[in-house]
Design an enzyme around this catalytic site. Structure first.
Site, PDB file in Angstrom:
ATOM      1  N   HIS A  73      -8.763   1.219  -5.389  1.00  0.00           N
ATOM      2  CA  HIS A  73      -8.140   0.302  -4.436  1.00  0.00           C
ATOM      3  C   HIS A  73      -8.272  -1.148  -4.909  1.00  0.00           C
ATOM      4  O   HIS A  73      -9.394  -1.648  -5.065  1.00  0.00           O
ATOM      5  CB  HIS A  73      -8.814   0.463  -3.075  1.00  0.00           C
ATOM      6  CG  HIS A  73      -8.189  -0.338  -1.987  1.00  0.00           C
ATOM      7  ND1 HIS A  73      -8.900  -1.207  -1.194  1.00  0.00           N
ATOM      8  CD2 HIS A  73      -6.904  -0.401  -1.556  1.00  0.00           C
ATOM      9  CE1 HIS A  73      -8.090  -1.762  -0.315  1.00  0.00           C
ATOM     10  NE2 HIS A  73      -6.867  -1.297  -0.510  1.00  0.00           N
ATOM     11  N   ARG A  74      -7.145  -1.796  -5.142  1.00  0.00           N
ATOM     12  CA  ARG A  74      -7.129  -3.156  -5.713  1.00  0.00           C
ATOM     13  C   ARG A  74      -7.988  -3.167  -6.982  1.00  0.00           C
ATOM     14  O   ARG A  74      -8.639  -4.157  -7.304  1.00  0.00           O
ATOM     15  CB  ARG A  74      -7.628  -4.199  -4.707  1.00  0.00           C
ATOM     16  CG  ARG A  74      -6.989  -4.075  -3.318  1.00  0.00           C
ATOM     17  CD  ARG A  74      -7.492  -5.130  -2.336  1.00  0.00           C
ATOM     18  NE  ARG A  74      -7.161  -4.773  -0.957  1.00  0.00           N
ATOM     19  CZ  ARG A  74      -7.612  -5.386   0.117  1.00  0.00           C
ATOM     20  NH1 ARG A  74      -8.395  -6.451  -0.012  1.00  0.00           N
ATOM     21  NH2 ARG A  74      -7.261  -4.992   1.331  1.00  0.00           N
ATOM     22  N   GLU A  97      -4.375   1.203  -7.242  1.00  0.00           N
ATOM     23  CA  GLU A  97      -3.511   0.652  -6.197  1.00  0.00           C
ATOM     24  C   GLU A  97      -3.572  -0.858  -6.318  1.00  0.00           C
ATOM     25  O   GLU A  97      -4.629  -1.423  -6.637  1.00  0.00           O
ATOM     26  CB  GLU A  97      -4.030   1.088  -4.826  1.00  0.00           C
ATOM     27  CG  GLU A  97      -3.152   0.716  -3.645  1.00  0.00           C
ATOM     28  CD  GLU A  97      -3.516  -0.583  -2.941  1.00  0.00           C
ATOM     29  OE1 GLU A  97      -2.830  -0.924  -1.977  1.00  0.00           O
ATOM     30  OE2 GLU A  97      -4.480  -1.283  -3.365  1.00  0.00           O
ATOM     31  N   ASP A 140      -1.484  -4.783  -4.787  1.00  0.00           N
ATOM     32  CA  ASP A 140      -0.584  -5.391  -3.791  1.00  0.00           C
ATOM     33  C   ASP A 140       0.223  -6.498  -4.464  1.00  0.00           C
ATOM     34  O   ASP A 140      -0.313  -7.219  -5.303  1.00  0.00           O
ATOM     35  CB  ASP A 140      -1.406  -6.010  -2.664  1.00  0.00           C
ATOM     36  CG  ASP A 140      -2.437  -5.045  -2.122  1.00  0.00           C
ATOM     37  OD1 ASP A 140      -2.059  -4.111  -1.419  1.00  0.00           O
ATOM     38  OD2 ASP A 140      -3.642  -5.217  -2.443  1.00  0.00           O
ATOM     39  N   HIS A 154      -3.509  -9.540  -2.659  1.00  0.00           N
ATOM     40  CA  HIS A 154      -3.381  -8.858  -1.367  1.00  0.00           C
ATOM     41  C   HIS A 154      -2.774  -9.757  -0.295  1.00  0.00           C
ATOM     42  O   HIS A 154      -1.837  -9.387   0.393  1.00  0.00           O
ATOM     43  CB  HIS A 154      -4.746  -8.348  -0.894  1.00  0.00           C
ATOM     44  CG  HIS A 154      -4.678  -7.663   0.434  1.00  0.00           C
ATOM     45  ND1 HIS A 154      -4.824  -8.340   1.625  1.00  0.00           N
ATOM     46  CD2 HIS A 154      -4.425  -6.382   0.754  1.00  0.00           C
ATOM     47  CE1 HIS A 154      -4.682  -7.486   2.624  1.00  0.00           C
ATOM     48  NE2 HIS A 154      -4.442  -6.288   2.126  1.00  0.00           N
ATOM     49  N   GLU A 212       1.904  -1.619  -3.981  1.00  0.00           N
ATOM     50  CA  GLU A 212       2.145  -1.792  -2.546  1.00  0.00           C
ATOM     51  C   GLU A 212       2.912  -3.091  -2.314  1.00  0.00           C
ATOM     52  O   GLU A 212       2.410  -4.176  -2.617  1.00  0.00           O
ATOM     53  CB  GLU A 212       0.823  -1.806  -1.767  1.00  0.00           C
ATOM     54  CG  GLU A 212       1.114  -1.930  -0.267  1.00  0.00           C
ATOM     55  CD  GLU A 212      -0.100  -2.213   0.592  1.00  0.00           C
ATOM     56  OE1 GLU A 212      -1.246  -1.982   0.184  1.00  0.00           O
ATOM     57  OE2 GLU A 212       0.141  -2.703   1.713  1.00  0.00           O
ATOM     58  N   LYS A 254       3.973  -5.914  -0.075  1.00  0.00           N
ATOM     59  CA  LYS A 254       3.445  -6.498   1.156  1.00  0.00           C
ATOM     60  C   LYS A 254       4.531  -7.121   2.032  1.00  0.00           C
ATOM     61  O   LYS A 254       4.416  -7.098   3.245  1.00  0.00           O
ATOM     62  CB  LYS A 254       2.389  -7.565   0.811  1.00  0.00           C
ATOM     63  CG  LYS A 254       1.044  -6.962   0.434  1.00  0.00           C
ATOM     64  CD  LYS A 254       0.457  -6.209   1.626  1.00  0.00           C
ATOM     65  CE  LYS A 254      -0.931  -5.693   1.370  1.00  0.00           C
ATOM     66  NZ  LYS A 254      -1.311  -4.662   2.364  1.00  0.00           N
ATOM     67  N   ASP A 314     -12.482   1.822  -2.864  1.00  0.00           N
ATOM     68  CA  ASP A 314     -12.962   0.585  -3.501  1.00  0.00           C
ATOM     69  C   ASP A 314     -14.008   0.887  -4.569  1.00  0.00           C
ATOM     70  O   ASP A 314     -14.395  -0.004  -5.321  1.00  0.00           O
ATOM     71  CB  ASP A 314     -13.633  -0.324  -2.454  1.00  0.00           C
ATOM     72  CG  ASP A 314     -12.638  -0.927  -1.475  1.00  0.00           C
ATOM     73  OD1 ASP A 314     -11.512  -1.238  -1.872  1.00  0.00           O
ATOM     74  OD2 ASP A 314     -13.003  -1.096  -0.285  1.00  0.00           O
TER      75      ASP A 314
HETATM   76  O1  G3P Z   1      -2.379   0.999  -0.105  1.00  0.00           O
HETATM   77  C1  G3P Z   1      -3.477   1.271   0.684  1.00  0.00           C
HETATM   78  C2  G3P Z   1      -4.116   0.043   1.281  1.00  0.00           C
HETATM   79  O2  G3P Z   1      -4.242  -0.922   0.265  1.00  0.00           O
HETATM   80  C3  G3P Z   1      -3.338  -0.529   2.433  1.00  0.00           C
HETATM   81  O3  G3P Z   1      -3.957  -1.585   3.063  1.00  0.00           O
HETATM   82  O4  G3P Z   1      -4.468  -3.953   3.491  1.00  0.00           O
HETATM   83  O5  G3P Z   1      -5.775  -2.702   1.780  1.00  0.00           O
HETATM   84  O6  G3P Z   1      -3.409  -3.334   1.339  1.00  0.00           O
HETATM   85  P1  G3P Z   1      -4.420  -2.951   2.383  1.00  0.00           P
HETATM   86 MG    MG Z   2      -2.995  -2.396  -0.560  1.00  0.00          MG
END
Ligand code: G3P
Ligand code: MG
Length: 243
Positions: A11-12, A38, A40, A53, A112, A114, A232
């Protein structure tokens, strides 16, 4: 029946241990065994797709204000690592293309979206992906399902995923409402039941819940038969899957 292990999606990057959405974070995720990352995206005033993000620079850089109001040349100079720890001072906000250069082919990149930015993002992203020509390795997700529908209509080769936090009455049936082929569901990990995911996977959907960081939640996801886990802590998940 043998259920395959879920893939590890950083995640990120590895946001628990490095400044989110930086090259250092993505490199760490890969080093720790993530099979996917993943990230953003937002767009700069001059049309560059950057990996961040928030829509503003305030939380994760030494800059401030909206990304979409600023030029890439200015954003490029900002520090995106020191807020997390001194050790990461000098990390920058990367362009999407720089992350693609870092990540080897065959590693899934979950992009992702946004914001739609009145269609500017879709246009820029489709042009970028066409040039990169790595459709096999990419799944584009968003909380904005109309963006997802438009992207898939514009580029049928693209894999698209639905990101959501609501516990829908019928997750798999919802995906069909889009009337385009949906590749994956990305539900919040607290907002679905095992039965929902069984129906989704039976329909051929991949299921990538977010953001799962605790061992007990890893176990719950594995028991639910998800296809991948967005975390994470890719190293922590890797160790758990290997036990
Ligand atoms: O893509 C999953 C997750 O990243 C979605 O929420 O706010 O962490 O981008 P957020
Ligand atoms: Mg995300």
């Amino acid at each position: 029946m043998h259920t395959p292990k879920p893939i590890i999606i950083g995640h990120r990057g590895a946001a628990g241990e490095a400044p989110e959405n930086t090259l250092a974070s993505f490199a760490l995720a890969l080093e720790q065994g993530a099979q996917a990352i993943e990230l953003d995206i937002h767009i700069t005033k001059d049309g560059e797709i950057v990996v961040c993000h928030d829509e503003t620079l305030d939380r994760t850089t030494n800059g401030s204000g909206l990304i979409c109001n600023q030029q890439w040349a200015d954003i490029q100079r900002l520090d995106a690592g020191a807020w997390f720890s001194e050790k990461f001072k000098g990390e920058r906000i990367p362009l999407l293309s720089e992350v693609f250069d870092l990540v080897p082919e065959g590693t899934l990149v979950n992009v992702e979206v946004k914001h739609a930015y009145e269609g500017r993002m879709e246009k820029a992203l489709l042009a970028f992906l066409q040039e990169a020509n790595r459709y096999e390795d990419v799944v584009v997700s968003s909380f904005d399902h109309k963006v997802i529908q438009r992207l898939k209509r514009a580029e049928p080769e693209l894999k698209v995923g639905l990101l959501y936090a609501a516990n829908l009455i019928d997750h798999a049936a919802y995906a069909k409402l889009l009337e385009v082929e949906v590749y994956s569901l990305h539900p919040h990990h607290h907002s679905f039941d095992r039965a929902d995911m069984a129906l989704a996977t039976a329909d051929g959907l991949a299921v990538y819940p977010y953001t799962v960081n605790e061992l007990s939640d890893y176990q719950r996801m594995i028991e639910a038969g998800v296809t991948g886990i967005i975390t994470d802590f890719p190293g922590r998940l890797k160790a758990y899957l290997n036990t």
